[in-house]
Design a protein around this motif. Structure first.
Motif, PDB file in Angstrom:
ATOM      1  N   ILE A 155       1.999  10.778   7.229  1.00  0.00           N
ATOM      2  CA  ILE A 155       1.364   9.871   7.963  1.00  0.00           C
ATOM      3  C   ILE A 155       2.184   9.019   9.721  1.00  0.00           C
ATOM      4  CG2 ILE A 155       0.950   8.556   6.236  1.00  0.00           C
ATOM      5  CD1 ILE A 155       2.637   6.303   6.133  1.00  0.00           C
TER       6      ILE A 155
ATOM      7  N   ARG B 217      -1.350   2.423   2.078  1.00  0.00           N
ATOM      8  CA  ARG B 217      -0.577   2.410   1.956  1.00  0.00           C
ATOM      9  C   ARG B 217       1.037   2.012   2.495  1.00  0.00           C
ATOM     10  NH1 ARG B 217      -3.189   4.017   7.223  1.00  0.00           N
ATOM     11  NH2 ARG B 217      -1.575   2.711   8.102  1.00  0.00           N
ATOM     12  N   VAL B 218       1.356   1.340   0.974  1.00  0.00           N
ATOM     13  CA  VAL B 218       2.493   0.594   1.184  1.00  0.00           C
ATOM     14  C   VAL B 218       3.943   1.475   0.506  1.00  0.00           C
ATOM     15  CG1 VAL B 218       2.870  -1.309   0.077  1.00  0.00           C
ATOM     16  CG2 VAL B 218       0.843  -0.731   0.202  1.00  0.00           C
ATOM     17  N   GLY B 219       4.701   0.814   2.009  1.00  0.00           N
ATOM     18  CA  GLY B 219       6.289   0.481   2.066  1.00  0.00           C
ATOM     19  C   GLY B 219       7.130  -0.288   1.410  1.00  0.00           C
ATOM     20  N   THR B 220       7.185  -2.017   2.212  1.00  0.00           N
ATOM     21  CA  THR B 220       7.953  -2.375   2.312  1.00  0.00           C
ATOM     22  C   THR B 220       7.643  -3.399   0.529  1.00  0.00           C
ATOM     23  OG1 THR B 220       7.870  -2.603   4.912  1.00  0.00           O
ATOM     24  CG2 THR B 220       8.992  -4.803   3.468  1.00  0.00           C
TER      25      THR B 220
ATOM     26  N   MET C  35      -1.610  -2.098   4.483  1.00  0.00           N
ATOM     27  CA  MET C  35       0.234  -2.081   4.431  1.00  0.00           C
ATOM     28  C   MET C  35       0.468  -2.974   3.963  1.00  0.00           C
ATOM     29  SD  MET C  35       0.860   0.061   8.268  1.00  0.00           S
ATOM     30  CE  MET C  35       2.434  -0.823   8.537  1.00  0.00           C
ATOM     31  N   SER C  36       1.746  -2.823   3.751  1.00  0.00           N
ATOM     32  CA  SER C  36       2.645  -4.192   2.593  1.00  0.00           C
ATOM     33  C   SER C  36       1.779  -5.272   3.246  1.00  0.00           C
ATOM     34  CB  SER C  36       3.613  -4.154   2.994  1.00  0.00           C
ATOM     35  OG  SER C  36       4.228  -3.044   2.561  1.00  0.00           O
TER      36      SER C  36
ATOM     37  N   MET D  47      -8.207   7.656   8.894  1.00  0.00           N
ATOM     38  CA  MET D  47      -6.869   6.300   9.265  1.00  0.00           C
ATOM     39  C   MET D  47      -6.327   5.508  10.170  1.00  0.00           C
ATOM     40  SD  MET D  47      -3.176   5.958   9.607  1.00  0.00           S
ATOM     41  CE  MET D  47      -2.275   6.997   9.490  1.00  0.00           C
TER      42      MET D  47
ATOM     43  N   MET E  76      -3.661   2.518  12.202  1.00  0.00           N
ATOM     44  CA  MET E  76      -2.875   0.898  12.070  1.00  0.00           C
ATOM     45  C   MET E  76      -3.443   0.100  12.187  1.00  0.00           C
ATOM     46  SD  MET E  76       0.389   3.014  12.583  1.00  0.00           S
ATOM     47  CE  MET E  76       2.015   1.493  11.787  1.00  0.00           C
TER      48      MET E  76
ATOM     49  N   VAL F 113       4.865   4.275   0.576  1.00  0.00           N
ATOM     50  CA  VAL F 113       5.373   5.118   1.616  1.00  0.00           C
ATOM     51  C   VAL F 113       6.928   5.251   1.524  1.00  0.00           C
ATOM     52  CG1 VAL F 113       5.762   4.605   4.418  1.00  0.00           C
ATOM     53  CG2 VAL F 113       3.692   4.599   2.922  1.00  0.00           C
TER      54      VAL F 113
ATOM     55  N   ARG G 184      13.727  -1.586   4.981  1.00  0.00           N
ATOM     56  CA  ARG G 184      13.777  -0.592   5.456  1.00  0.00           C
ATOM     57  C   ARG G 184      15.471  -0.405   6.223  1.00  0.00           C
ATOM     58  NH1 ARG G 184       8.489   0.692   5.504  1.00  0.00           N
ATOM     59  NH2 ARG G 184       8.172  -0.241   7.762  1.00  0.00           N
TER      60      ARG G 184
ATOM     61  N   LYS H  13       9.391   6.062   3.344  1.00  0.00           N
ATOM     62  CA  LYS H  13      10.881   6.829   4.414  1.00  0.00           C
ATOM     63  C   LYS H  13      11.647   5.524   4.926  1.00  0.00           C
ATOM     64  CE  LYS H  13       8.358   3.535   7.831  1.00  0.00           C
ATOM     65  NZ  LYS H  13       6.765   2.953   8.857  1.00  0.00           N
TER      66      LYS H  13
ATOM     67  N   ASN I 160       7.000   8.943   7.009  1.00  0.00           N
ATOM     68  CA  ASN I 160       6.611   9.779   8.819  1.00  0.00           C
ATOM     69  C   ASN I 160       7.437  10.538   9.363  1.00  0.00           C
ATOM     70  OD1 ASN I 160       6.129   6.533   7.854  1.00  0.00           O
ATOM     71  ND2 ASN I 160       5.542   6.556  10.045  1.00  0.00           N
TER      72      ASN I 160
HETATM   73  C1  PLP Z   1       5.423   3.146   7.382  1.00  0.00           C
HETATM   74  C2  PLP Z   1       3.950   2.841   7.768  1.00  0.00           C
HETATM   75  C3  PLP Z   1       3.689   2.047   6.715  1.00  0.00           C
HETATM   76  C4  PLP Z   1       4.422   1.315   5.774  1.00  0.00           C
HETATM   77  O1  PLP Z   1       4.718   0.207   6.336  1.00  0.00           O
HETATM   78  P1  PLP Z   1       5.007  -1.472   5.481  1.00  0.00           P
HETATM   79  O2  PLP Z   1       5.054  -2.558   5.879  1.00  0.00           O
HETATM   80  O3  PLP Z   1       6.198  -0.675   4.605  1.00  0.00           O
HETATM   81  O4  PLP Z   1       4.559  -0.866   3.828  1.00  0.00           O
HETATM   82  C5  PLP Z   1       2.347   2.101   6.579  1.00  0.00           C
HETATM   83  N1  PLP Z   1       1.580   2.862   7.256  1.00  0.00           N
HETATM   84  C6  PLP Z   1       2.209   4.130   8.362  1.00  0.00           C
HETATM   85  C7  PLP Z   1       1.156   4.842   9.420  1.00  0.00           C
HETATM   86  C8  PLP Z   1       3.578   3.746   8.312  1.00  0.00           C
HETATM   87  O5  PLP Z   1       4.245   4.774   9.843  1.00  0.00           O
END
Ligand code: PLP
Length: 235
Positions: A79, A221-224, A205-206, A163, A165, A32, A230, A34, A55
C-alpha cells in the motif's frame, strides 16, 4: 489486546455499514502492520485476521515470507509508494498492489509478473486530497494507464479498483470530499472500462474509516487502531 481491538473495529464497521444502508459484511478489513513486529501480526492471525497491508517491500518481505509460506490464507497487499526496483519482490510477495500511481510502474509490474507467470491484482491510487501527495494526480493520467490495460499490453495485471488517502486533517468535510472524489472518479472509469471489474474502493484508515464506509468504501486499511501507535525510531 490486538484481539479486542479487532473485534471492536469489526463492530464499528458493522454499525457503519448499517448506518449507511449497506449490506453487512460488504466492507473488508485490512490490518496495516507496518513498523509492527511479527509476533503482533501472529496475534492478529490467531484472531482470524487474514488480510494485511505493508508499505515497504523490504520490511514486508522479512516479516511476511515465512507467514505466507506457512499459511496460504494470508494475503498481503502493498500500500506504500513503490519504487521500480522494488517491484520484483512486491510482485513475488503480494496478491495486490494498491499503490499503483503511474504508467511506468504499471509497465514494470507487468514485466516482473510475466517473468514468473503470476497474475497480480492492482488498485489505481488517486490523489484526492490537498495534503497527501501520492497517487495519480489527474484523471487523464489514470485513464492513460487504464487504456494501456485495455489494449491488452499488461495481461498479468488485473485491475480491481481504486485507492486513496484522505488529507491528514481534522476537517471531516475535507476528508469526506476526498472519499467522494474517489467514488465519483471510480464510477466514471467503470463506465469507460466496463470490461474490468473495478469495484474495489480502498479508502478509510484508523481515524476516518467510518466516513469512508458511508461514502462507499469496500476495504478499510487500519493500522493504529489495531496495533497501537507505530514506533518509528525502531527502523
Ligand atoms: C499507514 C497507512 C495506513 C494505516 O494508517 P492508520 O492511521 O495507522 O490506520 C493506511 N493506508 C496507508 C496507505 C498507510 O500508509
Amino acid at each position: 489486546m490486538i484481539k479486542d481491538n479487532l473485534s471492536l473495529i469489526k463492530e464499528k464497521i458493522r454499525l457503519a455499514e448499517i448506518k449507511a444502508g449497506r449490506k453487512e459484511g460488504s466492507v473488508k478489513l485490512m490490518a496495516v502492520s507496518k513498523f509492527h513486529p511479527v509476533n503482533e501480526i501472529q496475534e492478529a492471525i490467531a484472531s482470524g485476521q487474514t488480510l494485511f497491508g505493508e508499505n515497504r517491500v523490504q520490511e514486508a518481505k522479512e516479516k511476511f515470507t515465512p507467514l505466507i509460506n506457512s499459511n496460504s490464507s494470508i494475503q498481503l497487499h502493498i500500500i506504500g509508494q513503490l519504487q521500480s526496483n522494488k517491484v520484483k519482490n512486491a510482485v513475488l510477495l503480494a496478491s495486490c498492489i494498491q499503490s499503483l500511481d503511474r504508467l511506468d510502474l504499471l509497465k514494470e509490474i507487468e514485466k516482473q509478473a510475466s517473468k514468473i507467470n503470476k497474475e497480480i491484482e492492482v488498485l489505481f491510487e488517486l490523489h484526492t486530497g490537498e495534503e497527501s501527495k501520492s497517487g495519480y494526480q489527474t484523471l487523464e493520467e489514470l485513464e492513460e494507464s487504464l487504456e494501456y490495460c485495455a489494449s491488452g499490453l499488461a495481461p498479468h495485471v488485473i485491475p480491481k479498483g481504486f485507492m486513496t488517502m484522505a488529507p491528514f486533517s481534522k476537517d471531516k468535510n475535507l476528508i469526506r470530499k476526498s472519499f467522494i472524489t474517489l467514488r465519483e472518479s471510480a464510477e466514471k472509469m467503470k463506465r469507460l472500462y466496463p470490461q474490468f471489474s473495478l469495484d474495489e474502493l480502498s479508502m478509510g484508515m484508523s481515524g476516518d474509516f467510518e466516513i469512508a464506509i458511508e461514502e462507499g468504501s469496500t476495504l478499510v486499511r487500519v493500522g493504529t487502531a489495531i496495533f497501537g501507535e507505530r514506533d518509528y525510531s525502531k527502523k
